[in-house]
Design a protein around this motif. Structure first.
Motif, PDB file in Angstrom:
ATOM      1  N   ALA A  13       0.838  -1.209   0.000  1.00 29.55           N
ATOM      2  CA  ALA A  13       0.000   0.000   0.000  1.00 29.55           C
ATOM      3  C   ALA A  13       0.871   1.257   0.000  1.00 29.55           C
ATOM      4  CB  ALA A  13      -0.916  -0.013   1.216  1.00 29.55           C
ATOM      5  N   LEU A  14       1.912   1.255   0.824  1.00 22.60           N
ATOM      6  CA  LEU A  14       2.812   2.404   0.889  1.00 22.60           C
ATOM      7  C   LEU A  14       3.573   2.562  -0.423  1.00 22.60           C
ATOM      8  CD1 LEU A  14       4.214   4.691   2.451  1.00 22.60           C
ATOM      9  CD2 LEU A  14       5.779   2.960   3.391  1.00 22.60           C
ATOM     10  N   LEU A  29      17.074   5.130  -3.262  1.00 21.97           N
ATOM     11  CA  LEU A  29      17.468   4.096  -2.311  1.00 21.97           C
ATOM     12  C   LEU A  29      16.397   4.013  -1.238  1.00 21.97           C
ATOM     13  CD1 LEU A  29      19.567   2.165  -0.910  1.00 21.97           C
ATOM     14  CD2 LEU A  29      20.500   4.232   0.171  1.00 21.97           C
ATOM     15  N   VAL A  30      15.962   2.809  -0.928  1.00 23.90           N
ATOM     16  CA  VAL A  30      15.017   2.600   0.167  1.00 23.90           C
ATOM     17  C   VAL A  30      15.792   2.123   1.382  1.00 23.90           C
ATOM     18  CG1 VAL A  30      13.010   1.303   0.982  1.00 23.90           C
ATOM     19  CG2 VAL A  30      13.123   2.054  -1.408  1.00 23.90           C
ATOM     20  N   LEU A  31      15.648   2.833   2.479  1.00 24.05           N
ATOM     21  CA  LEU A  31      16.263   2.442   3.751  1.00 24.05           C
ATOM     22  C   LEU A  31      15.143   2.118   4.737  1.00 24.05           C
ATOM     23  CD1 LEU A  31      19.160   5.053   4.227  1.00 24.05           C
ATOM     24  CD2 LEU A  31      19.316   2.702   3.402  1.00 24.05           C
ATOM     25  N   ALA A  32      15.251   0.959   5.376  1.00 20.45           N
ATOM     26  CA  ALA A  32      14.228   0.507   6.320  1.00 20.45           C
ATOM     27  C   ALA A  32      14.806   0.443   7.722  1.00 20.45           C
ATOM     28  CB  ALA A  32      13.702  -0.867   5.907  1.00 20.45           C
ATOM     29  N   LEU A  33      14.005   0.833   8.695  1.00 19.90           N
ATOM     30  CA  LEU A  33      14.414   0.710  10.091  1.00 19.90           C
ATOM     31  C   LEU A  33      14.138  -0.725  10.543  1.00 19.90           C
ATOM     32  CD1 LEU A  33      13.101   4.025  11.704  1.00 19.90           C
ATOM     33  CD2 LEU A  33      15.295   3.558  10.604  1.00 19.90           C
ATOM     34  N   PRO A  34      15.181  -1.454  10.951  1.00 19.09           N
ATOM     35  CA  PRO A  34      14.955  -2.838  11.397  1.00 19.09           C
ATOM     36  C   PRO A  34      14.401  -2.856  12.823  1.00 19.09           C
ATOM     37  CG  PRO A  34      17.294  -2.305  11.501  1.00 19.09           C
ATOM     38  CD  PRO A  34      16.600  -1.101  10.942  1.00 19.09           C
ATOM     39  N   ARG A  35      13.628  -3.919  13.141  1.00 18.78           N
ATOM     40  CA  ARG A  35      13.424  -5.009  12.213  1.00 18.78           C
ATOM     41  C   ARG A  35      12.112  -4.877  11.448  1.00 18.78           C
ATOM     42  NH1 ARG A  35      15.775  -8.430  16.875  1.00 18.78           N
ATOM     43  NH2 ARG A  35      13.697  -8.143  17.726  1.00 18.78           N
ATOM     44  N   GLY A  36      11.065  -4.344  12.104  1.00 15.88           N
ATOM     45  CA  GLY A  36       9.740  -4.357  11.511  1.00 15.88           C
ATOM     46  C   GLY A  36       9.603  -3.554  10.235  1.00 15.88           C
ATOM     47  N   GLY A  37      10.487  -2.594  10.013  1.00 12.00           N
ATOM     48  CA  GLY A  37      10.397  -1.800   8.800  1.00 12.00           C
ATOM     49  C   GLY A  37      10.894  -2.513   7.558  1.00 12.00           C
ATOM     50  N   GLY A 125      23.838  12.118  -2.318  1.00 10.89           N
ATOM     51  CA  GLY A 125      23.373  12.505  -3.634  1.00 10.89           C
ATOM     52  C   GLY A 125      22.140  11.774  -4.143  1.00 10.89           C
ATOM     53  N   ARG A 126      21.616  10.827  -3.365  1.00  4.62           N
ATOM     54  CA  ARG A 126      20.467  10.055  -3.816  1.00  4.62           C
ATOM     55  C   ARG A 126      19.170  10.545  -3.158  1.00  4.62           C
ATOM     56  NH1 ARG A 126      22.632   3.751  -3.557  1.00  4.62           N
ATOM     57  NH2 ARG A 126      21.481   3.429  -5.486  1.00  4.62           N
ATOM     58  N   THR A 127      18.059  10.198  -3.779  1.00  8.12           N
ATOM     59  CA  THR A 127      16.763  10.357  -3.123  1.00  8.12           C
ATOM     60  C   THR A 127      16.558   9.130  -2.243  1.00  8.12           C
ATOM     61  OG1 THR A 127      15.758  11.671  -4.891  1.00  8.12           O
ATOM     62  CG2 THR A 127      14.262  10.440  -3.453  1.00  8.12           C
ATOM     63  N   VAL A 128      16.493   9.345  -0.949  1.00  7.81           N
ATOM     64  CA  VAL A 128      16.391   8.249   0.012  1.00  7.81           C
ATOM     65  C   VAL A 128      14.976   8.193   0.567  1.00  7.81           C
ATOM     66  CG1 VAL A 128      17.226   7.296   2.189  1.00  7.81           C
ATOM     67  CG2 VAL A 128      18.830   8.399   0.615  1.00  7.81           C
ATOM     68  N   VAL A 129      14.378   7.009   0.473  1.00  9.91           N
ATOM     69  CA  VAL A 129      13.050   6.774   1.032  1.00  9.91           C
ATOM     70  C   VAL A 129      13.240   5.988   2.323  1.00  9.91           C
ATOM     71  CG1 VAL A 129      10.778   5.781   0.644  1.00  9.91           C
ATOM     72  CG2 VAL A 129      12.065   6.729  -1.287  1.00  9.91           C
ATOM     73  N   LEU A 130      12.961   6.627   3.451  1.00  8.33           N
ATOM     74  CA  LEU A 130      13.160   6.028   4.769  1.00  8.33           C
ATOM     75  C   LEU A 130      11.824   5.536   5.294  1.00  8.33           C
ATOM     76  CD1 LEU A 130      15.264   5.537   7.058  1.00  8.33           C
ATOM     77  CD2 LEU A 130      14.594   7.759   7.986  1.00  8.33           C
ATOM     78  N   VAL A 131      11.736   4.230   5.601  1.00  4.66           N
ATOM     79  CA  VAL A 131      10.449   3.647   5.964  1.00  4.66           C
ATOM     80  C   VAL A 131      10.512   2.858   7.264  1.00  4.66           C
ATOM     81  CG1 VAL A 131       9.820   3.491   3.524  1.00  4.66           C
ATOM     82  CG2 VAL A 131      10.765   1.491   4.671  1.00  4.66           C
ATOM     83  N   ASP A 132       9.347   2.744   7.906  1.00  4.20           N
ATOM     84  CA  ASP A 132       9.153   1.871   9.061  1.00  4.20           C
ATOM     85  C   ASP A 132       7.734   1.317   8.965  1.00  4.20           C
ATOM     86  OD1 ASP A 132       9.723   0.489  11.359  1.00  4.20           O
ATOM     87  OD2 ASP A 132       9.985   2.245  12.637  1.00  4.20           O
ATOM     88  N   ASP A 133       7.379   0.422   9.907  1.00  2.12           N
ATOM     89  CA  ASP A 133       6.046  -0.182   9.837  1.00  2.12           C
ATOM     90  C   ASP A 133       4.966   0.691  10.454  1.00  2.12           C
ATOM     91  OD1 ASP A 133       6.769  -0.515  12.482  1.00  2.12           O
ATOM     92  OD2 ASP A 133       6.810  -2.710  12.418  1.00  2.12           O
ATOM     93  N   VAL A 157      12.666  11.239   1.702  1.00  7.80           N
ATOM     94  CA  VAL A 157      11.225  11.034   1.725  1.00  7.80           C
ATOM     95  C   VAL A 157      10.932  10.017   2.819  1.00  7.80           C
ATOM     96  CG1 VAL A 157       9.207  10.269   0.441  1.00  7.80           C
ATOM     97  CG2 VAL A 157      11.061  11.469  -0.748  1.00  7.80           C
ATOM     98  N   MET A 158      10.164  10.411   3.814  1.00  5.28           N
ATOM     99  CA  MET A 158       9.790   9.489   4.886  1.00  5.28           C
ATOM    100  C   MET A 158       8.424   8.909   4.587  1.00  5.28           C
ATOM    101  SD  MET A 158       8.617  10.100   8.771  1.00  5.28           S
ATOM    102  CE  MET A 158       6.920   9.864   8.232  1.00  5.28           C
ATOM    103  N   GLY A 159       8.306   7.581   4.691  1.00  7.85           N
ATOM    104  CA  GLY A 159       7.026   6.955   4.431  1.00  7.85           C
ATOM    105  C   GLY A 159       6.705   5.859   5.429  1.00  7.85           C
ATOM    106  N   VAL A 160       5.472   5.841   5.919  1.00  5.49           N
ATOM    107  CA  VAL A 160       5.004   4.778   6.810  1.00  5.49           C
ATOM    108  C   VAL A 160       3.558   4.434   6.442  1.00  5.49           C
ATOM    109  CG1 VAL A 160       6.522   5.331   8.759  1.00  5.49           C
ATOM    110  CG2 VAL A 160       4.290   6.442   8.571  1.00  5.49           C
ATOM    111  N   PRO A 161       3.152   3.190   6.684  1.00  2.00           N
ATOM    112  CA  PRO A 161       1.766   2.821   6.396  1.00  2.00           C
ATOM    113  C   PRO A 161       0.753   3.455   7.335  1.00  2.00           C
ATOM    114  CG  PRO A 161       3.211   0.885   6.471  1.00  2.00           C
ATOM    115  CD  PRO A 161       3.963   2.029   7.062  1.00  2.00           C
ATOM    116  N   VAL A 162       1.133   3.640   8.604  1.00  2.00           N
ATOM    117  CA  VAL A 162       0.181   4.146   9.590  1.00  2.00           C
ATOM    118  C   VAL A 162       0.941   4.932  10.651  1.00  2.00           C
ATOM    119  CG1 VAL A 162       0.281   2.012  10.956  1.00  2.00           C
ATOM    120  CG2 VAL A 162      -1.718   3.500  11.149  1.00  2.00           C
TER     121      VAL A 162
END
Length: 223
Positions: A13-14, A29-37, A125-133, A157-162
């Motif tokens: 969905a995200l 680049l997508v960067l996820a916060l571990p672990r749930g992200g 230099g990249r567009t970084v998408v930082l996500v968590d759950d 760009v920060m993105g989360v589902p909820v």
């Protein structure tokens, strides 16, 4: 009422929303916060055709009051201090250094465990998408955003589902763009919006990162 079946469903969905927001192309680049992200980030990376990596953050607990964060350290050797807490409690530099050294060892251990020898992905230099759950208070995400900024990405760009509505709003100034798919009210905990919120394991993180590194669903996995 649950919004998502599990973290993969939430990531899809995200990812769809981010693909519309960001459009095509670009060095992402997508960067996820571990672990749930990480399961969320795996699906976001697939949607964007981008590489996936983890961004590990460790809280620096105040000596004697470890639940109170005096700062954080993150992937890339970045340290962010809560100067207000440090000044108010008169925490000496030696105490900060001792906590930071201990947490740096744990951060390095986790990075080695998760990456299985793969190098850290390039951020500058990249567009970084930082996500968590999801976000409740957002303290870990805030530390991650501030630490990530010091690695000079072109855009964050920060993105989360909820997320809690006030938390999503409060992070608007920390990232270049913020996308919270759902901001339900009232908001009590991230897990209440998932049908399955089983804790993500270290082995699952390693497996997902390995699958992403081998090009599953992404256009390029170059670091």
């Amino acid at each position: 009422m649950q919004l998502f079946r599990d973290r993969f469903d939430a990531g899809r969905a995200l990812g769809q929303r981010l693909r519309v927001r960001l459009g095509g192309g670009g060095d992402r680049l997508v960067l996820a916060l571990p672990r749930g992200g990480v399961p969320v980030g795996f699906e976001v990376a697939r949607a964007l055709g981008a590489p996936l990596d983890v961004f590990v953050v460790r809280k620096l607990g105040t000596p004697g009051h470890e639940e109170l964060a005096m700062g954080a350290i993150a992937t890339g050797g970045v340290q962010v201090l809560n100067e207000g807490v440090v000044r108010r409690l008169g925490i000496p530099g030696a105490a900060i250094a001792a906590v930071a050294e201990r947490e740096a060892r744990e951060l390095l251990r986790r990075e080695r465990l998760f990456r299985d020898g793969r190098p850290q992905a390039r951020v500058e230099g990249r567009t970084v998408v930082l996500v968590d759950d999801g976000l409740a208070t957002g303290s870990t995400m805030r530390a991650a955003l501030r630490a990530l900024r010091q690695q000079r990405p072109a855009r964050i760009v920060m993105g989360v589902p909820v997320a809690a509505p006030e938390t999503c709003e409060s992070l608007q100034g920390e990232a270049d763009a913020v996308l919270c798919v759902h901001t339900p009210t009232p908001f009590y905990a991230v897990g209440q919006w998932y049908e399955d919120f089983t804790q993500t394991t270290d082995d699952e993180v390693r497996e997902l990162l390995a699958r992403a590194a081998h090009g599953e669903g992404a256009a390029s996995q170059a670091p």
